[in-house]
Design a protein around this motif. Structure first.
Motif, short mmCIF file in Angstrom:
data_model
loop_
_atom_site.label_atom_id
_atom_site.label_comp_id
_atom_site.label_asym_id
_atom_site.label_seq_id
_atom_site.Cartn_x
_atom_site.Cartn_y
_atom_site.Cartn_z
N ILE A 1 19.69 78.25 50.15
CA ILE A 1 18.54 78.39 49.60
C ILE A 1 17.92 76.98 49.17
CG2 ILE A 1 16.32 79.57 47.74
CD1 ILE A 1 19.35 81.64 47.45
N ASP A 2 16.68 76.89 50.04
CA ASP A 2 16.41 75.38 49.95
C ASP A 2 15.21 74.91 48.59
OD1 ASP A 2 13.46 76.31 51.05
OD2 ASP A 2 14.35 75.23 52.87
N ALA A 3 15.01 74.11 48.26
CA ALA A 3 14.05 74.18 47.18
C ALA A 3 12.65 74.43 47.11
CB ALA A 3 13.69 72.52 46.81
N SER A 4 12.72 75.14 48.54
CA SER A 4 10.67 75.24 48.24
C SER A 4 11.16 77.68 48.55
CB SER A 4 9.90 75.43 49.94
OG SER A 4 10.93 75.29 50.62
N GLY A 5 12.00 77.90 48.35
CA GLY A 5 12.43 79.33 48.39
C GLY A 5 12.77 79.52 49.78
N ASN A 6 12.66 78.75 51.04
CA ASN A 6 13.42 79.66 52.12
C ASN A 6 14.54 79.69 52.27
OD1 ASN A 6 10.66 78.62 53.41
ND2 ASN A 6 11.42 77.11 54.12
N GLU B 1 20.74 80.20 59.90
CA GLU B 1 19.87 81.07 60.92
C GLU B 1 18.61 80.96 59.48
OE1 GLU B 1 20.22 83.84 63.64
OE2 GLU B 1 21.78 83.35 64.75
N MET B 2 17.48 80.71 59.66
CA MET B 2 16.25 81.11 58.54
C MET B 2 15.71 82.54 58.74
SD MET B 2 12.89 79.16 58.34
CE MET B 2 11.85 79.45 56.55
N VAL B 3 15.55 83.14 57.75
CA VAL B 3 16.00 84.47 57.83
C VAL B 3 14.37 84.89 56.68
CG1 VAL B 3 17.81 85.79 58.46
CG2 VAL B 3 17.54 85.35 56.21
N THR B 4 14.05 85.84 57.04
CA THR B 4 13.25 86.85 56.09
C THR B 4 13.22 87.19 55.08
OG1 THR B 4 12.24 88.44 57.45
CG2 THR B 4 10.48 86.44 57.69
N ARG B 5 12.67 87.51 53.74
CA ARG B 5 13.16 88.77 53.08
C ARG B 5 13.60 89.96 53.53
NH1 ARG B 5 12.84 87.49 47.33
NH2 ARG B 5 14.03 89.67 46.75
N GLU B 6 13.21 90.67 54.05
CA GLU B 6 12.83 91.53 54.86
C GLU B 6 14.48 92.03 55.66
OE1 GLU B 6 9.93 90.23 55.32
OE2 GLU B 6 9.01 91.23 53.45
N ALA B 7 14.30 90.57 56.83
CA ALA B 7 15.78 90.59 57.82
C ALA B 7 17.27 90.38 56.63
CB ALA B 7 15.57 89.81 58.28
N LEU B 8 16.69 89.91 55.23
CA LEU B 8 17.78 89.83 54.51
C LEU B 8 18.52 90.84 54.26
CD1 LEU B 8 19.67 87.56 53.33
CD2 LEU B 8 17.67 87.07 51.07
N GLU B 9 17.37 91.71 53.31
CA GLU B 9 17.67 93.23 52.89
C GLU B 9 18.51 93.92 54.63
OE1 GLU B 9 16.92 94.77 50.13
OE2 GLU B 9 16.39 92.55 49.60
N HIS B 10 18.43 93.27 55.59
CA HIS B 10 19.19 94.28 56.98
C HIS B 10 20.79 93.24 57.30
CE1 HIS B 10 19.50 96.43 60.48
NE2 HIS B 10 19.92 95.01 60.86
N HIS B 11 20.23 92.14 56.87
CA HIS B 11 22.03 91.67 56.72
C HIS B 11 22.77 92.03 54.97
CE1 HIS B 11 21.33 89.57 60.03
NE2 HIS B 11 20.23 88.64 60.13
N PHE B 12 21.84 92.16 54.15
CA PHE B 12 23.42 93.01 53.21
C PHE B 12 23.74 93.89 53.21
CE2 PHE B 12 20.25 90.70 50.06
CZ PHE B 12 21.08 89.65 50.07
N ALA B 13 22.77 94.84 54.27
CA ALA B 13 23.63 96.33 54.45
C ALA B 13 24.40 96.41 55.77
CB ALA B 13 22.37 97.07 54.76
N GLU B 14 23.97 95.13 56.71
CA GLU B 14 25.63 95.21 57.70
C GLU B 14 26.74 94.49 56.82
OE1 GLU B 14 23.66 92.69 60.64
OE2 GLU B 14 22.58 94.56 61.28
N ALA B 15 26.38 93.59 56.06
CA ALA B 15 27.58 93.30 55.90
C ALA B 15 28.71 93.70 54.67
CB ALA B 15 27.16 91.63 54.82
N ALA B 16 27.57 94.73 53.69
CA ALA B 16 28.54 95.98 52.68
C ALA B 16 29.33 96.52 53.22
CB ALA B 16 27.18 96.09 52.18
N LYS C 1 19.83 72.38 43.80
CA LYS C 1 19.01 72.43 42.45
C LYS C 1 17.91 72.94 41.77
CE LYS C 1 19.01 67.90 41.89
NZ LYS C 1 19.64 66.41 41.27
N ASP C 2 17.12 72.45 43.09
CA ASP C 2 15.71 72.75 42.38
C ASP C 2 14.90 74.61 42.17
OD1 ASP C 2 15.21 70.11 41.15
OD2 ASP C 2 14.57 69.74 43.52
N THR C 3 15.67 74.89 43.39
CA THR C 3 15.50 76.37 43.23
C THR C 3 15.91 77.56 42.00
OG1 THR C 3 17.14 76.54 44.79
CG2 THR C 3 16.35 78.86 44.27
N ARG C 4 14.66 78.37 41.48
CA ARG C 4 14.32 78.91 40.35
C ARG C 4 15.06 79.68 40.43
NH1 ARG C 4 9.59 78.60 38.07
NH2 ARG C 4 10.01 81.62 37.55
N TYR C 5 15.77 79.91 39.59
CA TYR C 5 16.61 81.39 38.85
C TYR C 5 15.99 82.84 39.04
CZ TYR C 5 20.08 83.85 36.27
OH TYR C 5 21.09 85.30 35.54
#
Length: 141
Positions: free
Chosen positions: A68-73, A79-94, A108-112
């Protein structure tokens, strides 16, 4: 039997001095007790442990990196992914056996709150192995 003068018509006045002798006696007794008790607090058990040679523990190389970079990407294994694609990656990895470790690498500047949401989402999809990657301090600071 009065001290301090021969005038019997004088009223006795209260003594204005504090007697510190009992206080000094108590302090000396406490000092002796602490001196005698101090070695008991630092007592350590000396053990001569046996040595044994064994094979190193197997290292699990199945890791997934979520950056996660400072701008939230978000970046899944670079590989750059969207939040929706990330949910799919989480399910596959699980679903993988053995389950890979998800390593969070955040600027370090990423919001908690973004990190907390991502960790909660990963846990909700079934990922149980999560690590946060940090850098070693360089000592120059």
């Amino acid at each position: 039997m009065s001290f301090g003068g021969f005038d019997d018509h004088q009223k006795p006045s209260p003594m204005a001095e504090i007697n510190v002798t009992p206080m000094v006696d108590v302090m000396l007794v406490l000092l002796v007790i602490f001196i005698l008790a101090a070695p008991l607090f630092t007592h350590a058990i000396r053990l001569d442990l046996p040595s044994a040679a064994s094979a190193p523990a197997p290292t699990d190389t199945s890791t997934v990196t979520l950056s996660i970079d400072a701008s939230g990407n978000l970046f899944w294994n670079g590989e750059m992914v969207t939040r929706e694609a990330l949910e799919h990656h989480f399910a596959e990895a699980a679903q993988q056996q053995p389950q890979p470790q998800l390593q969070l690498r955040a600027d370090k500047d990423t919001r908690y709150d973004l990190l907390a949401q991502l960790m909660s989402s990963a846990q909700g999809k079934g990922l149980t192995r999560l690590g946060i990657v940090t850098e070693q301090p360089t000592g120059n600071k």
